[in-house]
Design an enzyme around this catalytic site. Structure first.
Site, PDB file in Angstrom:
ATOM      1  CD  GLU A 150      49.041  41.965  46.322  1.00 23.73           C
ATOM      2  OE1 GLU A 150      47.821  42.064  46.011  1.00 23.73           O
ATOM      3  OE2 GLU A 150      49.636  43.208  46.027  1.00 23.73           O
TER       4      GLU A 150
ATOM      5  CE  LYS B 171      43.911  39.753  50.021  1.00 24.09           C
ATOM      6  NZ  LYS B 171      45.276  39.775  49.292  1.00 24.09           N
TER       7      LYS B 171
ATOM      8  NE  ARG C 189      35.193  37.033  45.253  1.00 26.44           N
ATOM      9  CZ  ARG C 189      35.813  38.133  45.356  1.00 26.44           C
ATOM     10  NH1 ARG C 189      35.797  38.952  44.562  1.00 26.44           N
ATOM     11  NH2 ARG C 189      36.109  38.478  46.764  1.00 26.44           N
TER      12      ARG C 189
END
Length: 560
Positions: A36, A273, A263
């Site tokens: 994204e 983020k 992850r």
RNA sequence: UGGGGCGUCGUCAAGCGGUAAGACACAAGACUUUGACUCUUGCAUUCGCAGGUUCGAAUCCUGCCGCCCCAGCCA
């Protein structure tokens, strides 16, 4: 060594793909990396990039698409698109012609939504966000059906078209899938497919005022692109039934398989983020590309080669177990790579002047040094030597500790590529600080060995006092003092390492470094790997970043 | 007390019924004009726990225990 060279698939995803290929399920494998564009890429993304692009490289002819998942205009920006492309390229991957944007599918997505409505599988819901939340139920209790759930197809179509036409205010209505408000999987409790947002999009501008959600967009985008294996992280496992539901209920050209993997979590760092943004916004670091940041841009500026990141991603593997990878492994990969290619040079970080009293004043000579002792093909260079030089303060101890075999009063050491010198006198200032050493050299030892066969225990680096250049050197350490700062939740900044950046000025480097170029890797012998800071270095004011230290067993011996 | 996922060396991670790979870390030693690099050696009688099946189980079955994720009109 890459996966291909190893021959057999060595993680469960590659095993699945190999099996699918054997069974002839696909003609070619197609994966995708779907960021994204709302932030910078970090080491965690690198794992996904290496996985997706790696798989496509291993299964030629295969491809890996770079697709921007840009369905939320309130958070996304073009600036991020560019940085993400740059980072993927820097890591060494190429999407070829296959650059896509979910926003390019808005029209098709809209059509699919109408098809769902026509099938009676989606409806326009007038509940507010709060009301939807309130009627969703809880983890243990089922939700309640929306009072708008049984609207007619015609009414839904009319309302949805008017949503699109901009007749309604943000948040006043949404399009929802009609699945099962009692499902144990909350994602199936009539998820939202479209929301009204009168916001212009970084690519589609003001063409749309309704935007599809991730859940609706992702499976369809994958299908439209002919993705065969849609790899994502574990938290999306709960969404898989929904992913499959859309593909099963819509006339899409393909049905990709979603597979989830864990992850990456790295010790002494944060990979979220939101937290990275906080570090930048609160000024704990100098920016997204601060060399202490785990962002790709930070890593690049720090001087980590892309090959090291790729080898790291190969080594950590891919599995479904949530794990915390030791930073030592990353550092090992960086050293492994840099050891092979970094040019060896000499630089004195904390200079101590040495006057060689028996070396003729006014005289100087050029000595030959290897650019890489293990790789003679990398050539040699000349380094100036004269009566006054600088050595590292740490390489001298007035009262040497045991096992310290560098310079000390009365002791002899070798100056790398030069002569043996012996310390004859220690000069101190009024406060007792050592300001200079008086040494004598043995002219017979040029090149580093004595004709009489005598040995010295230590070899130290040095730099000519007059002909060295001055530079700023930045030493980095881990950003946090705790291995799992993420575990502290929002107070993770409490364990920031106050010594994560140490700026040294007045460092003295051998003159050849005046020609250092950005992107070149150096090893300052006995110190570590360094590179020119691409942002702050200027021709008249070199700034070097320390990418990594050398392993230091002496440090362990002396215990510091 | 819903749903999903996971538990193999300090950290990652192979293993898929035949008797615990590899990497990092660590330790010891060799080499060394970088106390670097390189090299050698050591490092899980045991696979969350407890039963069971089997000639044989980390691998199959059952039951526990522990950890992670999910109640955004974020992705």
């Amino acid at each position: 060594m890459s996966q291909t060279e190893l021959g057999a698939p060595n993680d469960f995803i590659r095993a699945i793909i190999a099996e699918d290929l054997v069974r002839g399920k696909h003609e070619r494998i197609v994966t995708r990396f779907p960021p994204e564009p709302n932030g910078y890429l970090h080491i965690g993304h690198a794992k996904s990039i290496c996985l997706n692009f790696g798989i496509s490289q291993e299964n030629t002819p295969a491809r890996c698409h770079l697709r921007f998942d840009d369905t939320n205009p309130t958070k996304e920006e073009q600036e991020y698109v560019e940085s993400i492309k740059e980072d993927v390229r820097w890591l060494g991957f190429d999407w070829g012609e296959h650059l896509y944007f979910a926003s390019d599918y808005f029209a098709q997505l809209y059509d699919y939504a109408e098809q769902l409505i026509n099938q009676g599988k989606a409806y326009v819901c007038d509940l507010s966000a709060d009301q939807i939340r309130a009627t969703r139920g809880t983890l243990t209790e089922p939700g309640q059906n929306s009072p708008y759930r049984e609207r007619s197809v015609a009414e839904n179509l009319d309302l949805f078209r008017r949503m699109r036409a901009g007749e309604f205010a943000d948040g006043s209505r949404v399009l929802r899938a009609k699945i099962d408000m009692a499902s144990g999987n909350l994602n199936l409790r009539d998820p939202v497919l479209y929301r009204i947002m009168h916001t212009s999009h970084h690519r589609s501008g003001d063409q749309w005022c309704i935007y599809p959600t991730y859940d609706f967009t992702h499976p369809i985008s994958d299908a439209l692109e002919g993705i065969t294996h849609s790899l994502c992280t574990l938290e999306f496992a709960d969404h898989r039934p929904l992913y499959d539901w859309f593909l099963a209920n819509l006339p899409v050209p393909a049905h990709p398989r979603q597979i989830e993997f864990a992850r990456l979590n790295l010790g002494y760092t944060v990979v979220s983020k939101r937290k990275l943004l906080q570090l930048v916004n609160e000024g704990h670091v100098a920016g997204w590309d601060d060399p202490r940041m785990p962002t790709i841009s930070g890593i690049r500026r720090r001087g980590y080669p892309p090959e090291a990141i790729r080898s790291f991603c190969d080594k950590i593997g891919v599995a479904k177990k949530e794990s915390l990878v030791d930073v030592a492994l990353l550092e090992h990969c960086v050293r492994e790579e840099l050891n092979q290619r970094a040019l060896r040079v000499m630089g004195v970080l904390n200079p101590l002047k040495v006057v060689i009293s028996n070396y003729p004043a006014g005289r100087s000579e050029e000595l030959t040094a290897q650019n890489h002792p293990q790789q003679p093909e990398l050539g040699q260079r000349q380094i100036p030597f004269s009566r006054e030089i600088f050595i590292e303060r740490d390489d001298f101890m007035e009262e040497p500790a045991k096992k310290f075999f560098r310079l000390a009063p009365g002791r002899e050491v070798r100056l790398r590529y030069a002569y043996f010198i012996k310390c004859e006198e220690v000069i101190k200032d009024a406060s007792g600080e050592i300001v200079e050493l008086r040494c004598t050299y043995d002219p017979q030892t040029l090149g580093g060995s004595a004709p009489d066969g005598r040995k010295v225990k230590g070899t130290i680096h040095w730099v000519d006092a007059a002909r060295s250049i001055e530079a700023e050197v930045r030493l980095y350490d881990r950003l946090f003092t705790e291995e799992s700062p993420e575990k502290r939740g929002r107070s993770f900044t409490d364990c920031l390492n106050p010594h994560s950046l140490q700026i040294l000025s007045g460092c003295r480097l051998e003159p050849s470094l005046a020609a250092a170029a950005p992107g070149q890797y150096f090893q300052f012998e006995r110190q570590g790997y360094f590179c020119l800071d691409p942002r702050d270095a200027r021709p008249d004011r070199p700034v070097f970043n320390r990418s990594a230290t050398l392993r230091d067993t002496w440090k362990k011996v002396k215990g510091s």
